[in-house]
Scaffold this active site. Sequence first.
Site, short mmCIF file in Angstrom:
data_model
loop_
_atom_site.label_atom_id
_atom_site.label_comp_id
_atom_site.label_asym_id
_atom_site.label_seq_id
_atom_site.Cartn_x
_atom_site.Cartn_y
_atom_site.Cartn_z
N HIS A 20 55.82 38.10 8.46
CA HIS A 20 56.44 39.43 8.50
C HIS A 20 56.91 39.90 7.12
O HIS A 20 56.61 41.02 6.71
CB HIS A 20 57.62 39.48 9.47
CG HIS A 20 58.37 40.76 9.30
ND1 HIS A 20 57.93 41.95 9.81
CD2 HIS A 20 59.49 41.06 8.57
CE1 HIS A 20 58.76 42.92 9.44
NE2 HIS A 20 59.70 42.40 8.69
N ASP A 24 54.81 39.34 -8.54
CA ASP A 24 54.86 38.21 -7.61
C ASP A 24 56.31 37.79 -7.49
O ASP A 24 57.10 38.05 -8.40
CB ASP A 24 54.07 37.01 -8.13
CG ASP A 24 54.86 36.25 -9.18
OD1 ASP A 24 54.93 36.71 -10.33
OD2 ASP A 24 55.45 35.20 -8.86
N ASP A 48 50.03 30.54 -13.01
CA ASP A 48 50.90 30.62 -14.18
C ASP A 48 50.57 29.45 -15.09
O ASP A 48 49.70 28.63 -14.79
CB ASP A 48 52.37 30.62 -13.73
CG ASP A 48 52.73 29.36 -12.96
OD1 ASP A 48 51.89 28.44 -12.87
OD2 ASP A 48 53.85 29.29 -12.43
N CYS A 68 55.83 41.10 14.73
CA CYS A 68 56.45 42.29 15.35
C CYS A 68 55.64 42.78 16.55
O CYS A 68 56.21 43.34 17.48
CB CYS A 68 56.61 43.39 14.31
SG CYS A 68 57.79 42.95 13.02
N CYS A 112 52.71 43.77 12.04
CA CYS A 112 52.32 42.37 11.85
C CYS A 112 52.34 41.62 13.18
O CYS A 112 52.94 42.08 14.16
CB CYS A 112 53.21 41.67 10.82
SG CYS A 112 54.79 41.09 11.47
N CYS A 155 56.60 47.95 12.13
CA CYS A 155 55.70 46.98 11.48
C CYS A 155 54.60 46.57 12.46
O CYS A 155 54.84 46.41 13.65
CB CYS A 155 56.51 45.77 11.03
SG CYS A 155 55.50 44.47 10.30
#
Lengths: 376, 376
Positions: free
Chosen positions: A340, A271, A92, A314, A311, A309
């Site tokens: 996660h 974002d 930014d 998980c 990930c 999930c």
Amino acid sequence: MRFELQAECPDTGARAGLIHTGHGIIETPVFMPVGTQATVKGVMQSDLAEELDAKIILANTYHLFLRPGHEVIRELGGLHRFMSWPRAILTDSGGFQVFSLSDLRKITEEGVLFRSHLDGDEHMFTPESTVDVQLALGSDILMPLDECLEYPASHEAANQAMQRTVRWAETAYGYFERQAEDTGSASALFPIVQGSMFADLRRECASQLLALNAPGYAIGGLSVGEPRSLSLEMTEATTPLLPRDRPRYVMGVGMPEELAEYVARGVDMMDCVLPSRNARNGCLFTSGGRVIIKQARYRRDPEPLDANCQCITCRTYSRAYLRHLFQAGEMLFSTLATIHNLKYYLDIMRQMRQAILLGRFRDFLYNVRKPAVESS
Amino acid sequence: MRFELQAECPDTGARAGLIHTGHGIIETPVFMPVGTQATVKGVMQSDLAEELDAKIILANTYHLFLRPGHEVIRELGGLHRFMSWPRAILTDSGGFQVFSLSDLRKITEEGVLFRSHLDGDEHMFTPESTVDVQLALGSDILMPLDECLEYPASHEAANQAMQRTVRWAETAYGYFERQAEDTGSASALFPIVQGSMFADLRRECASQLLALNAPGYAIGGLSVGEPRSLSLEMTEATTPLLPRDRPRYVMGVGMPEELAEYVARGVDMMDCVLPSRNARNGCLFTSGGRVIIKQARYRRDPEPLDANCQCITCRTYSRAYLRHLFQAGEMLFSTLATIHNLKYYLDIMRQMRQAILLGRFRDFLYNVRKPAVESS
């Protein structure tokens, strides 16, 4: 930087595409994890790349300008090398942080005078200087300095800030083009549409910025305290005016259930600190709803956080273990929770992209909206 | 649990061996990373296993007893499953933490009455109860409750504490054996030699504990503020009395340059918070000496922390990036620093083991001692 539009939803504004950058191809719609100080808090770059397969992250110019300093990063080969992140980076302009974090700011036509929130030192950001800082960082996508207002703002104040934002964008864009030509940089600068919560100002801003013929456009000044319906309304008022063949980035949004709403309005990039910040605070997003991990009900819960999930959190740990780490104040909690929550966001984006490519985005949106309707 | 002695140094007491446990084989000499609250602070279990190849970690019974509670962990399948760590775990008895962390402790022949440092609740640890807690955790190696004294202590006080430690060890060992027989547990309990800084008491304690014919022995009550030469002296007074065919574990040591000194005195196992705690405080151990990462000299330093180290931190990041993360208070610093410091320790242990197996430990020790002599 080049945008390749791959598919458009016939019923909504949703699009799927590819952004070709000097640091890889970004599949859109995309959510960008926030790596404010050259790190996504608590997550190793290898996990960002391998576990999450993030293709682009966002870093904050204001923070890196103050510490360690853009010249230090330039000397060390730029931000990609400094933080060992070979994929794309968007920065930014620092404008938002100057307006929200720093003290004693003074706005003139030339730029913004402010004091560092770290040590009180006085600094000036101008349209040119923030381009210089971002070029030193070596960002793939840069943002021009803009004037960010709090919510609510009067139409007059919003108009003045918007006009200044346009003038600064023109200055920044011209300066950036000259610098990029000199250095052969493959980066891109996305002008930012402002106008607070006034659709007429948003439209006027967009139409003025179109003259720059930029390779992408951003919508800023949202998520500043306004009702969420208003953020969507402002987005909806703006995206139709932006070039169809360029990526559109809405800054600082949104909640998980809002991602599809933005995409339905023709947004390609988003974002937000929400998934990572909420993770650290123990608020986890799952396919079964939010999990506030400190609750006693999870003390003996052997189930994974989200059985749907994939990930590492998980796949590997129980809710009981996560709760224990949170209660014990262990760093590992933040790491596992952030991985996660980011995976949850990125998975939604991938599902939406798939749905758009397969012509099923309308169904996807319907399914996202249904629980909201049912619970209302 | 079975110890296999593989090699002995002909010139020193150093030994190389294998400890066969129900959760894998541990190559000795070994350093055990400390995972107090069921996590090695800041490090994912996958990195502990894959990046560091740690074969055993230590967890603290006192902390896990208080939070989340050993019954919770038992219900969830034991500590290995709770924290997703399939390799070996050693737990201490909680005695050391009761004496150093908790309030209002009252010692009787029965055990120790104390108040939790978390919420002030009163609890009692007895030789039997701490075995129960560790059996609930499912540790591979358990420690019996012992009385830990501060340094310095009088000979009389040390003698009384030592005698009580022996009686408690006898109680705990008998209780443990009966429980293990009932449950078919493959765990082992290592009695702890105490005696403060008095060699005669250390020897007497060791000879009394030998009667238990335990599968391994620990040396406790060191690193409590005494000069480091004294810790080594007490170790040297004790190890020759311990069975040659059982592992010997010195609790809570040491500095990197001391590891070889302990191994030279016949020590097979060590643990210490030093590498991980120092890491979080910005003190990093390298082959070129200590690096205090906050120092301004590292601000623009593009070199890896330790060019001789193969850890992910040294493979991936510069000193300048590490310094930036530290200065910015970013969690990722602790993760990267802890991984490095632990790798540094574990590498030293692996090098020593290799040297012992190849009959070159004397040279190794000589090289470790040389810089100390040169700089004195």
